[in-house]
Each structure stands twice: as structure tokens, then as C-alpha cells.
Design an enzyme around this catalytic site. Structure first.
Site, mmCIF file in Angstrom:
data_model
loop_
_atom_site.group_PDB
_atom_site.id
_atom_site.type_symbol
_atom_site.label_atom_id
_atom_site.label_comp_id
_atom_site.label_asym_id
_atom_site.label_seq_id
_atom_site.Cartn_x
_atom_site.Cartn_y
_atom_site.Cartn_z
ATOM 1 N N ASP A 145 0.860 -1.182 0.000
ATOM 2 C CA ASP A 145 0.000 0.000 0.000
ATOM 3 C C ASP A 145 0.896 1.231 0.000
ATOM 4 O O ASP A 145 1.649 1.448 0.944
ATOM 5 C CB ASP A 145 -0.912 -0.023 1.228
ATOM 6 C CG ASP A 145 -2.035 0.986 1.178
ATOM 7 O OD1 ASP A 145 -1.910 1.995 0.448
ATOM 8 O OD2 ASP A 145 -3.031 0.786 1.884
ATOM 9 N N ARG A 205 -0.248 4.403 -0.226
ATOM 10 C CA ARG A 205 -1.022 5.606 0.099
ATOM 11 C C ARG A 205 -0.438 6.363 1.292
ATOM 12 O O ARG A 205 0.169 5.771 2.178
ATOM 13 C CB ARG A 205 -2.476 5.248 0.392
ATOM 14 C CG ARG A 205 -3.209 4.736 -0.815
ATOM 15 C CD ARG A 205 -4.604 4.303 -0.498
ATOM 16 N NE ARG A 205 -4.585 3.071 0.289
ATOM 17 C CZ ARG A 205 -5.672 2.424 0.674
ATOM 18 N NH1 ARG A 205 -6.864 2.885 0.370
ATOM 19 N NH2 ARG A 205 -5.578 1.314 1.368
#
EC number: 3.5.4.25
Length: 190
Positions: A121, A123
Site C-alpha cells: 500500500d 497511500r
């Protein structure tokens, strides 16, 4: 942070009447959809862009259904959706589709991202703190299943987590199991 902020406009939608504002961070334009009054504790959904799920109703993920459930909840209870332009856990659309192709060959979402040279991930959520400060928000109820979102916000107190449980289907069951078992998402449905 050099952030440009739009004016506020009305946004009537299938789920009700909202207001909308955009926060431009470099080349990414993040959208905030909200319904007032906010109250002391703001119901908040941090949603990362998923064009395949949000726009084209892909069954490979639960993103579009989570977004729609959040808009429905906020329409009834007030609050905001912070729509982050972080497609494919922030690897971009081209890489996301390449990851899909690897998933079609049997890899899970994490393995596919790793094969492409990315973390599970990519983000980040600093812009969320900026947006919440802009609105003067200090306490939120966070609509999420993602433990990373619970840990990442620095400027607000998370009073309560509101789960968003989406019924799995034959196309997203492996995806949801990976989110639960390998990423720690708080899911009861798989």
C-alpha cells in the site's frame, strides 16, 4: 504544503444534496463531498480513488460499494467523504491494471504490487490532516475497515470506527481475504 482550494459548490446526487470542495496538491485534485451541519463529531470517510470500482462497478473489489454506502450514511447522518486521488493504493491506474493482470494469473493484491516493485500500500494521508484542519474538525467517527487509516491521522481524535461491511462475491472474495488476513483490515464478512 502548497495547496490550492476551490470554492464550495452544491452537488446534488443520487444519495442526496451535498456540498463539494477540491484541494489541489501538486497534480492531484482531492475532492471533499460533505453534508452539513457537522456537529461536534464529524462522520468521515477517507476514500481512495478506484476508477474500476467507483466508476465502472468492478466486482473485483469492494471500493465502489464502500463509497456508495458511505455517501448514503453521510446523506442521512451528516459528515464528509474525502475522496483521495490515490488510484490503486497510489500506484496509478496503469500499474493497477498491470497488477490486475498478475492477479488473473493467481497472485493476490500484495504479491502483484510487490512484483511490480511497490509496497502493498503506497497511500499517504497527510492531505487528510490538512483538509480536516481547514474545516476546523477536531473529532471524527471514521467509516473504515482499514487499520492504517486509524493510525495515520495526526490532527484529530477518532472517537469511533464505523465499519463498512460489503457482502463478498465470487470475484472479490480472495481480495477481501487478503485485506483481512495479510493487511489486518477489520472485516467480518470473510
Amino acid at each position: 504544503m502548497d495547496i490550492k482550494i476551490s470554492q464550495t459548490a452544491n452537488l446534488p446526487s443520487y444519495w442526496g444534496e451535498f456540498k463539494v470542495k477540491v484541494f489541489k496538491e501538486n497534480f492531484k485534485e482531492h475532492m471533499v463531498i460533505f453534508k452539513e451541519p457537522f456537529g461536534e463529531i464529524l462522520n468521515t470517510r477517507i476514500h481512495s480513488e478506484c476508477i474500476t470500482g467507483d466508476t465502472f462497478s468492478s466486482l473485483k473489489c469492494d471500493c465502489g460499494e464502500q463509497l456508495h454506502a458511505s455517501l448514503e450514511y453521510i446523506s442521512k447522518n451528516g459528515g464528509m467523504v474525502i475522496y483521495l486521488r490515490q488510484e490503486g493504493r497510489n500506484i496509478g491506474l496503469l500499474n493497477k491494471i498491470n497488477a490486475y493482470a498478475l492477479q488473473d494469473k493467481g497472485l493476490d493484491t500484495i504479491e502483484a504490487n510487490h512484483q511490480l516493485g511497490f509496497k502493498a500500500d503506497e497511500r499517504t494521508y497527510e492531505i487528510v490532516d490538512f483538509i480536516l484542519k481547514h474545516f476546523g474538525i477536531t473529532k471524527i467517527n471514521l467509516l473504515t475497515n482499514n487499520p492504517d487509516k486509524l493510525k495515520s491521522l495526526k490532527c484529530v481524535e477518532i472517537v469511533r470506527r464505523i465499519p463498512i461491511q460489503i457482502k463478498p462475491n465470487k470475484y472479490n472474495i480472495k481480495y477481501l481475504k487478503t485485506k483481512k488476513e495479510r493487511m489486518g483490515h477489520i472485516l467480518d464478512v470473510v
